[in-house]
Design a protein around this motif. Sequence first.
Motif, mmCIF file in Angstrom:
data_model
loop_
_atom_site.group_PDB
_atom_site.id
_atom_site.type_symbol
_atom_site.label_atom_id
_atom_site.label_comp_id
_atom_site.label_asym_id
_atom_site.label_seq_id
_atom_site.Cartn_x
_atom_site.Cartn_y
_atom_site.Cartn_z
ATOM 1 N N ARG A 25 0.065 -61.491 22.045
ATOM 2 C CA ARG A 25 1.112 -62.595 21.561
ATOM 3 C C ARG A 25 1.022 -63.620 22.495
ATOM 4 O O ARG A 25 1.299 -64.738 22.017
ATOM 5 N N VAL A 28 -1.955 -65.868 20.974
ATOM 6 C CA VAL A 28 -1.537 -66.486 19.896
ATOM 7 C C VAL A 28 -0.462 -67.421 19.772
ATOM 8 O O VAL A 28 -0.611 -68.644 19.130
ATOM 9 N N HIS A 29 0.555 -67.296 20.616
ATOM 10 C CA HIS A 29 1.493 -68.044 20.780
ATOM 11 C C HIS A 29 0.968 -69.548 21.227
ATOM 12 O O HIS A 29 1.405 -70.495 20.878
ATOM 13 N N TYR A 32 -1.025 -71.480 18.736
ATOM 14 C CA TYR A 32 -0.232 -72.056 17.645
ATOM 15 C C TYR A 32 0.611 -73.292 18.295
ATOM 16 O O TYR A 32 1.081 -74.023 17.527
ATOM 17 N N GLN A 33 0.779 -73.123 19.787
ATOM 18 C CA GLN A 33 1.292 -74.549 20.202
ATOM 19 C C GLN A 33 0.449 -75.626 20.020
ATOM 20 O O GLN A 33 1.014 -76.732 19.594
ATOM 21 N N TYR A 45 -0.921 -74.849 7.239
ATOM 22 C CA TYR A 45 0.181 -73.764 7.112
ATOM 23 C C TYR A 45 1.159 -74.296 6.568
ATOM 24 O O TYR A 45 2.134 -74.963 7.343
ATOM 25 N N LEU A 50 5.972 -71.919 11.868
ATOM 26 C CA LEU A 50 4.532 -71.361 12.236
ATOM 27 C C LEU A 50 4.567 -69.841 12.782
ATOM 28 O O LEU A 50 3.634 -68.802 12.722
ATOM 29 N N GLU A 54 1.861 -67.045 13.078
ATOM 30 C CA GLU A 54 1.547 -66.471 14.625
ATOM 31 C C GLU A 54 1.653 -64.857 14.487
ATOM 32 O O GLU A 54 0.786 -64.241 15.155
ATOM 33 N N GLU A 55 2.535 -64.295 13.933
ATOM 34 C CA GLU A 55 2.611 -62.809 13.603
ATOM 35 C C GLU A 55 1.566 -62.352 12.993
ATOM 36 O O GLU A 55 1.190 -61.136 13.323
ATOM 37 N N ALA A 58 -1.436 -62.418 15.243
ATOM 38 C CA ALA A 58 -1.323 -61.382 16.521
ATOM 39 C C ALA A 58 -1.549 -60.011 15.934
ATOM 40 O O ALA A 58 -2.374 -59.532 16.889
#
Length: 134
Positions: A25, A28-29, A32-33, A45, A50, A54-55, A58
Amino acid sequence: MNEIPRGTLQEQTFYEQVGGEQTFRRLVHRFYQGVAEDPLLRPMYPEEDLGPAEERLALFLMQYWGGPRTYSDRRGHPRLRMRHAPFVVDRAAHDAWLRHMRVAVEELGLSEEHERQLWDYMTYAAASMVNTAG
């Protein structure tokens, strides 16, 4: 007899070795930042938020590396190339994706071996998503 017979101990998965769900997590977080601010990747996207993307990533990575099968339970077979087919994924997109993923991987602070394994997969995955020359 103090020896444990061969084959009786279950080896930890990569997922477990690197810290499980929390590690993926974080990865991936952070990724995506970077994507959120990237003019090349952000348009791929369509969702304003997002969070759902992201989910999905992950859950996919957790499953791939030996964690829970939640991704497949929710979405079926990954079919990564098919899911990315509507988007132009060229060399520039490939490079941008890897640039953001590199930052995310490095910030995890994994062992050299774990980082190499993870990075090898990421470079393979990015190359396999390219669907447009250029």
